[in-house]
Design an enzyme around this catalytic site. Structure first.
Site, short mmCIF file in Angstrom:
data_model
loop_
_atom_site.label_atom_id
_atom_site.label_comp_id
_atom_site.label_asym_id
_atom_site.label_seq_id
_atom_site.Cartn_x
_atom_site.Cartn_y
_atom_site.Cartn_z
N ARG A 170 0.82 -1.22 0.00
CA ARG A 170 0.00 0.00 0.00
C ARG A 170 0.86 1.28 0.00
O ARG A 170 0.51 2.27 0.64
CB ARG A 170 -0.95 0.04 1.21
CG ARG A 170 -2.02 -1.02 1.20
CD ARG A 170 -3.01 -0.83 0.05
NE ARG A 170 -4.19 -1.65 0.23
CZ ARG A 170 -4.29 -2.92 -0.14
NH1 ARG A 170 -3.26 -3.53 -0.74
NH2 ARG A 170 -5.41 -3.59 0.05
N SER A 217 -10.98 -0.29 2.83
CA SER A 217 -10.29 -0.46 4.11
C SER A 217 -9.85 0.90 4.62
O SER A 217 -9.17 1.63 3.92
CB SER A 217 -9.03 -1.30 3.93
OG SER A 217 -9.34 -2.57 3.47
N GLU A 241 -5.20 3.89 6.22
CA GLU A 241 -4.71 3.59 4.89
C GLU A 241 -5.18 4.70 3.94
O GLU A 241 -4.51 5.00 2.96
CB GLU A 241 -5.30 2.23 4.48
CG GLU A 241 -4.77 1.66 3.20
CD GLU A 241 -5.87 1.36 2.22
OE1 GLU A 241 -6.29 2.28 1.51
OE2 GLU A 241 -6.30 0.19 2.16
N1 EPU Z 1 -11.83 -10.34 9.67
C1 EPU Z 1 -12.64 -10.44 10.78
N2 EPU Z 1 -13.62 -9.51 10.96
C2 EPU Z 1 -13.83 -8.50 10.08
C3 EPU Z 1 -12.99 -8.40 8.95
C4 EPU Z 1 -12.01 -9.33 8.76
O1 EPU Z 1 -12.48 -11.35 11.59
O2 EPU Z 1 -14.74 -7.71 10.32
C5 EPU Z 1 -10.82 -11.37 9.44
C6 EPU Z 1 -11.27 -12.28 8.28
O3 EPU Z 1 -12.04 -13.34 8.72
C7 EPU Z 1 -9.96 -12.74 7.72
C8 EPU Z 1 -9.03 -11.59 7.97
O4 EPU Z 1 -9.61 -10.80 8.99
O5 EPU Z 1 -9.49 -13.88 8.38
C9 EPU Z 1 -8.73 -10.76 6.74
O6 EPU Z 1 -9.94 -10.23 6.22
P1 EPU Z 1 -10.15 -9.98 4.64
O7 EPU Z 1 -9.80 -11.19 3.87
O8 EPU Z 1 -11.51 -9.40 4.46
O9 EPU Z 1 -9.04 -8.93 4.25
P2 EPU Z 1 -8.49 -7.62 4.97
O10 EPU Z 1 -7.12 -7.92 5.46
O11 EPU Z 1 -9.48 -7.12 5.96
C10 EPU Z 1 -7.33 -6.74 2.80
C11 EPU Z 1 -7.27 -5.46 2.03
C12 EPU Z 1 -8.54 -5.27 1.22
C13 EPU Z 1 -8.67 -6.44 0.26
C14 EPU Z 1 -8.70 -7.73 1.08
C15 EPU Z 1 -8.72 -8.96 0.21
C16 EPU Z 1 -5.84 -3.98 3.36
C17 EPU Z 1 -5.78 -2.79 4.25
N3 EPU Z 1 -7.06 -4.35 2.95
O12 EPU Z 1 -8.39 -6.62 3.73
O13 EPU Z 1 -8.39 -4.09 0.45
O14 EPU Z 1 -9.85 -6.33 -0.51
O15 EPU Z 1 -7.52 -7.83 1.91
O16 EPU Z 1 -7.47 -9.15 -0.37
O17 EPU Z 1 -4.80 -4.56 3.05
C18 EPU Z 1 -8.81 -1.75 0.46
O18 EPU Z 1 -7.59 -1.61 0.53
O19 EPU Z 1 -9.60 -0.77 0.41
C19 EPU Z 1 -9.34 -3.10 0.48
C20 EPU Z 1 -10.66 -3.33 0.54
#
Ligand code: EPU
Length: 338
Positions: free
Chosen positions: A165, A238, A334
């Site tokens: 990022r 995010s 972010e």
């Molecule tokens: N999780 C929870 N509760 C929540 C959200 C997430 O327990 O409310 C847990 C999920 O179960 C999972 C883990 O956290 O085990 C990761 O969640 P997720 O796969 O949704 O991904 P993220 O790390 O929350 C990142 C990116 C997203 C991208 C997703 C998928 C960042 C800051 N965000 O989110 O990017 O779509 O991975 O690759 O790195 C963005 O940057 O705007 C964005 C949406």
């Protein structure tokens, strides 16, 4: 003389839907047009900001300066090689439209990034990424206009110093260059990056074989289920980055929070899912007036209607404090805060 608007409402130019105004606002749909605007030297008298589709910013007050909006269109094939295609894309092209064009041509490299809000010109700034793919792996060049001499400067992939990022365009170089176009190398052979579990499950449910189109379809389904549509509920994806901590610290935290989600990223470091931290702190769905934490994805802050940028930022601060107290981990935004 280019059109420069005064006291211009930005409500339709940021996906949080915050109603603030810019002192000056102007759009450019070509490099020539941008050069004309810069000739006014308004950008030297006023602070300025380059805006794409406003999907990764939080506006907390009226912008006392000059906003330049990139609307350069066009997808142009530069080279058609045996294994790949080199394509030049206008910075104003909607990112998702470019992804859909790429999969319609049966090209691979950006399909996992379907439905990410924003424009092509903004994609290198924070090296957008999702579901195991990052845009740095397909960008070959970033075309810019250097502000001080109004000359074109082209950055190679290496020059951009991409990381999670981040890129030089988010750092010190931010104000010196205006991104106009981006070049990508797309593969004719499908990359089929389905390692991110949810994609494989989705393809199985849909009974589809992996290829760029089906992967994009799976990602669209997953994102639509989890992430709010900014047209319906203001948000900028995010809100926080996933923090990186020492693996030893993660192991310690695991004793108290056995379900904590973390991904090993190097010998000694682990990236923690900030969404999990916020969710597990009981903040998913938390709401203060019109500012809230989304009910399905705790990493996303939303505007239920009339939240001001300050209300969103205050909510963000409250979350940061609670996370620090509960886990001893600092999380940082972010999105760019203006
Ligand atoms: N999780 C929870 N509760 C929540 C959200 C997430 O327990 O409310 C847990 C999920 O179960 C999972 C883990 O956290 O085990 C990761 O969640 P997720 O796969 O949704 O991904 P993220 O790390 O929350 C990142 C990116 C997203 C991208 C997703 C998928 C960042 C800051 N965000 O989110 O990017 O779509 O991975 O690759 O790195 C963005 O940057 O705007 C964005 C949406």
């Amino acid at each position: 003389m280019s059109n420069i608007f005064n006291n211009y409402s930005l409500k339709n130019h940021n996906t949080f839907g915050i109603a603030v105004k810019a002192k000056y606002f102007s759009s450019f749909d070509s490099v020539l047009e941008l050069k004309k605007i810069l000739k006014t030297n308004l950008h030297q008298k006023e602070q300025f900001f380059i805006l794409g589709s406003g999907s990764n910013i939080l506006l907390t007050q009226d912008f006392d300066g000059f906003i330049l909006h990139n609307t350069i269109e066009g997808i142009c094939i530069l080279e058609d090689n045996e294994n790949d295609i080199l394509v030049e894309v206008g910075g104003g092209v909607v990112w998702h439209d470019f992804v859909m064009w790429s999969v319609s041509q049966e090209l691979s490299g950006v399909e996992n990034l379907a439905l990410i809000p924003g424009t092509v010109g903004a994609s290198p700034v924070q090296n957008i990424g999702a579901y195991g793919m990052e845009v740095k792996d397909t960008i070959t060049k970033v075309h810019t206009l250097e502000i001080k001499n109004k000359e074109v400067k082209i950055f190679s992939n290496k020059d951009c110093e991409f990381s999670y990022r981040n890129s030089i365009f988010k750092m010190e170089e931010k104000k010196k260059f205006i991104i106009t176009k981006v070049e990508f190398k797309l593969s004719k052979a499908p990359l089929n990056k389905t390692t991110y579990g949810a994609i494989e499950d989705e393809l199985k449910n849909l009974k589809l074989e992996a290829n760029p189109s089906t992967i994009a379809e799976a990602v669209i389904n997953i994102r639509s289920r989890k992430l709010p549509d900014p047209k319906v509920l203001g948000n900028s994806g995010s809100f926080f980055k996933n923090p990186v901590i020492e693996t030893s610290e993660f192991e310690e935290l695991k004793k108290e929070f056995p379900d904590m989600v973390g991904y090993t990223i190097s010998n000694s470091q682990t990236k923690i899912a900030a969404g999990w931290l916020i969710d597990n702190a009981g903040l998913k769905g938390y709401r203060k007036a019109d500012a809230g934490v989304h009910k399905n994805q705790a990493l996303v802050l939303v505007n239920y209607g009339n939240a001001s940028g300050t209300e969103i930022i205050n909510l963000a601060k409250e979350i940061q404090q609670k996370i620090k107290i509960k886990y001893g981990i600092s999380i940082v935004p972010e999105v760019s805060i203006l």
